[in-house]
Design a protein around this motif. Sequence first.
Motif, PDB file in Angstrom:
ATOM      1  N   GLY A  46      49.107  52.382  49.256  1.00 17.06           N
ATOM      2  CA  GLY A  46      50.085  51.921  48.272  1.00 17.06           C
ATOM      3  C   GLY A  46      50.512  50.477  48.431  1.00 17.06           C
ATOM      4  O   GLY A  46      51.379  50.002  47.704  1.00 17.06           O
ATOM      5  N   LYS A  47      49.916  49.754  49.365  1.00 19.72           N
ATOM      6  CA  LYS A  47      50.269  48.355  49.600  1.00 19.72           C
ATOM      7  C   LYS A  47      49.471  47.456  48.652  1.00 19.72           C
ATOM      8  O   LYS A  47      48.276  47.659  48.457  1.00 19.72           O
ATOM      9  N   TRP A  48      50.151  46.460  48.066  1.00 17.44           N
ATOM     10  CA  TRP A  48      49.489  45.516  47.164  1.00 17.44           C
ATOM     11  C   TRP A  48      49.036  44.298  47.950  1.00 17.44           C
ATOM     12  O   TRP A  48      49.798  43.722  48.712  1.00 17.44           O
ATOM     13  N   LEU A  49      47.769  43.889  47.741  1.00 14.09           N
ATOM     14  CA  LEU A  49      47.185  42.749  48.435  1.00 14.09           C
ATOM     15  C   LEU A  49      46.692  41.724  47.422  1.00 14.09           C
ATOM     16  O   LEU A  49      46.040  42.085  46.440  1.00 14.09           O
ATOM     17  N   GLN A  50      46.961  40.455  47.698  1.00 13.22           N
ATOM     18  CA  GLN A  50      46.445  39.391  46.850  1.00 13.22           C
ATOM     19  C   GLN A  50      44.945  39.278  47.085  1.00 13.22           C
ATOM     20  O   GLN A  50      44.462  39.444  48.203  1.00 13.22           O
ATOM     21  N   THR A  51      44.182  38.970  46.025  1.00  9.51           N
ATOM     22  CA  THR A  51      42.733  38.918  46.150  1.00  9.51           C
ATOM     23  C   THR A  51      42.154  37.813  45.276  1.00  9.51           C
ATOM     24  O   THR A  51      42.863  37.179  44.509  1.00  9.51           O
ATOM     25  N   THR A  52      40.848  37.611  45.390  1.00 14.27           N
ATOM     26  CA  THR A  52      40.149  36.621  44.578  1.00 14.27           C
ATOM     27  C   THR A  52      39.719  37.239  43.251  1.00 14.27           C
ATOM     28  O   THR A  52      39.688  38.463  43.108  1.00 14.27           O
ATOM     29  N   ARG A  53      39.328  36.386  42.313  1.00 15.12           N
ATOM     30  CA  ARG A  53      38.872  36.873  41.000  1.00 15.12           C
ATOM     31  C   ARG A  53      37.633  37.761  41.142  1.00 15.12           C
ATOM     32  O   ARG A  53      37.504  38.762  40.449  1.00 15.12           O
ATOM     33  N   ILE A  54      36.721  37.379  42.033  1.00 17.42           N
ATOM     34  CA  ILE A  54      35.462  38.115  42.159  1.00 17.42           C
ATOM     35  C   ILE A  54      35.700  39.512  42.732  1.00 17.42           C
ATOM     36  O   ILE A  54      35.134  40.494  42.261  1.00 17.42           O
ATOM     37  N   THR A  55      36.560  39.610  43.741  1.00 17.43           N
ATOM     38  CA  THR A  55      36.884  40.926  44.295  1.00 17.43           C
ATOM     39  C   THR A  55      37.700  41.740  43.301  1.00 17.43           C
ATOM     40  O   THR A  55      37.461  42.940  43.130  1.00 17.43           O
ATOM     41  N   PHE A  56      38.641  41.110  42.613  1.00 20.73           N
ATOM     42  CA  PHE A  56      39.505  41.794  41.647  1.00 20.73           C
ATOM     43  C   PHE A  56      38.684  42.499  40.567  1.00 20.73           C
ATOM     44  O   PHE A  56      38.944  43.652  40.240  1.00 20.73           O
ATOM     45  N   ARG A  57      37.685  41.826  40.043  1.00 21.01           N
ATOM     46  CA  ARG A  57      36.897  42.399  38.938  1.00 21.01           C
ATOM     47  C   ARG A  57      36.018  43.552  39.398  1.00 21.01           C
ATOM     48  O   ARG A  57      35.558  44.349  38.601  1.00 21.01           O
ATOM     49  N   SER A  58      35.783  43.676  40.723  1.00 21.59           N
ATOM     50  CA  SER A  58      34.898  44.716  41.243  1.00 21.59           C
ATOM     51  C   SER A  58      35.635  45.801  42.013  1.00 21.59           C
ATOM     52  O   SER A  58      34.999  46.689  42.579  1.00 21.59           O
ATOM     53  N   TYR A  59      36.951  45.739  42.047  1.00 22.00           N
ATOM     54  CA  TYR A  59      37.715  46.709  42.830  1.00 22.00           C
ATOM     55  C   TYR A  59      37.918  47.991  42.031  1.00 22.00           C
ATOM     56  O   TYR A  59      38.415  47.977  40.906  1.00 22.00           O
ATOM     57  N   ASP A  60      37.553  49.097  42.642  1.00 22.23           N
ATOM     58  CA  ASP A  60      37.646  50.410  41.999  1.00 22.23           C
ATOM     59  C   ASP A  60      38.918  51.113  42.466  1.00 22.23           C
ATOM     60  O   ASP A  60      38.881  52.045  43.259  1.00 22.23           O
ATOM     61  N   GLY A  61      40.025  50.606  42.002  1.00 23.10           N
ATOM     62  CA  GLY A  61      41.333  51.153  42.343  1.00 23.10           C
ATOM     63  C   GLY A  61      42.368  50.456  41.483  1.00 23.10           C
ATOM     64  O   GLY A  61      42.032  49.635  40.638  1.00 23.10           O
ATOM     65  N   PRO A  62      43.644  50.760  41.686  1.00 24.21           N
ATOM     66  CA  PRO A  62      44.691  50.118  40.886  1.00 24.21           C
ATOM     67  C   PRO A  62      44.683  48.601  41.076  1.00 24.21           C
ATOM     68  O   PRO A  62      44.562  48.099  42.192  1.00 24.21           O
ATOM     69  N   ARG A  63      44.797  47.881  39.958  1.00 25.48           N
ATOM     70  CA  ARG A  63      44.832  46.421  39.965  1.00 25.48           C
ATOM     71  C   ARG A  63      45.987  45.976  39.087  1.00 25.48           C
ATOM     72  O   ARG A  63      46.314  46.641  38.108  1.00 25.48           O
ATOM     73  N   ARG A  64      46.582  44.845  39.428  1.00 26.81           N
ATOM     74  CA  ARG A  64      47.635  44.296  38.576  1.00 26.81           C
ATOM     75  C   ARG A  64      47.554  42.772  38.559  1.00 26.81           C
ATOM     76  O   ARG A  64      47.042  42.152  39.485  1.00 26.81           O
ATOM     77  N   ILE A  65      48.066  42.226  37.470  1.00 26.17           N
ATOM     78  CA  ILE A  65      48.077  40.784  37.269  1.00 26.17           C
ATOM     79  C   ILE A  65      49.520  40.342  37.096  1.00 26.17           C
ATOM     80  O   ILE A  65      50.261  40.919  36.296  1.00 26.17           O
ATOM     81  N   THR A  66      49.913  39.318  37.849  1.00 23.48           N
ATOM     82  CA  THR A  66      51.250  38.742  37.724  1.00 23.48           C
ATOM     83  C   THR A  66      51.118  37.369  37.086  1.00 23.48           C
ATOM     84  O   THR A  66      50.268  36.567  37.484  1.00 23.48           O
ATOM     85  N   THR A  67      51.952  37.116  36.104  1.00 25.80           N
ATOM     86  CA  THR A  67      51.984  35.825  35.426  1.00 25.80           C
ATOM     87  C   THR A  67      53.363  35.222  35.623  1.00 25.80           C
ATOM     88  O   THR A  67      54.372  35.908  35.466  1.00 25.80           O
ATOM     89  N   TYR A  68      53.381  33.952  35.976  1.00 24.12           N
ATOM     90  CA  TYR A  68      54.640  33.245  36.195  1.00 24.12           C
ATOM     91  C   TYR A  68      54.973  32.418  34.960  1.00 24.12           C
ATOM     92  O   TYR A  68      54.126  31.718  34.422  1.00 24.12           O
ATOM     93  N   ASP A  69      56.225  32.516  34.530  1.00 19.80           N
ATOM     94  CA  ASP A  69      56.709  31.739  33.397  1.00 19.80           C
ATOM     95  C   ASP A  69      57.610  30.649  33.960  1.00 19.80           C
ATOM     96  O   ASP A  69      58.762  30.900  34.300  1.00 19.80           O
ATOM     97  N   THR A  70      57.069  29.460  34.080  1.00 17.54           N
ATOM     98  CA  THR A  70      57.831  28.368  34.662  1.00 17.54           C
ATOM     99  C   THR A  70      57.556  27.087  33.895  1.00 17.54           C
ATOM    100  O   THR A  70      56.490  26.917  33.323  1.00 17.54           O
ATOM    101  N   LYS A  71      58.524  26.203  33.887  1.00 19.17           N
ATOM    102  CA  LYS A  71      58.352  24.900  33.258  1.00 19.17           C
ATOM    103  C   LYS A  71      58.399  23.866  34.372  1.00 19.17           C
ATOM    104  O   LYS A  71      59.430  23.670  35.011  1.00 19.17           O
ATOM    105  N   LEU A  72      57.269  23.231  34.609  1.00 20.99           N
ATOM    106  CA  LEU A  72      57.194  22.240  35.666  1.00 20.99           C
ATOM    107  C   LEU A  72      57.257  20.844  35.058  1.00 20.99           C
ATOM    108  O   LEU A  72      56.781  20.609  33.958  1.00 20.99           O
ATOM    109  N   THR A  73      57.827  19.919  35.801  1.00 22.93           N
ATOM    110  CA  THR A  73      57.891  18.547  35.340  1.00 22.93           C
ATOM    111  C   THR A  73      56.967  17.686  36.193  1.00 22.93           C
ATOM    112  O   THR A  73      56.792  17.945  37.377  1.00 22.93           O
TER     113      THR A  73
END
Length: 128
Positions: A46-73
């Motif tokens: 049940g632990k969430w681990l950060q991963t690369t795009r290549i591993t993410f697309r090939s992982y056969d288990g629960p996956r999630r994507i986090t998007t940050y909404d920020t305004k940078l100057t």
Amino acid sequence: MSPHEGSNERVRYMRQASSVMQKEFDKAKLEFPFEGDLLEIQTKEGKWLQTTRITFRSYDGPRRITTYDTKLTIDPLNIQSVHTSSYSQPYEGPVYYYGSNQEGGWRGTYKVLYSQELELDKVNNKYY
């Protein structure tokens, strides 16, 4: 060093550079039908681990994507405290075999899918 030895060294270097460029070219051909700032996969525990795009697309288990909404100057004279928000969503897109665009299908194994069964070399701790 003779001129002949120097040319052999250049050829050897060019071959190494060529193989690196080929790997980058192969990565460029892979499909990535998702976007996000943080890609995570869930382990069996049940632990969430950060991963690369290549591993993410090939992982056969629960996956999630986090998007940050920020305004940078980019103006260093106008630095402000900025409120950053983020949202995570489960990703239920296709599962691909590692390093290819062939879909492997969802099986729920909590492992990266490979197109062939790889064996672990216990001496070197690598898969072959």
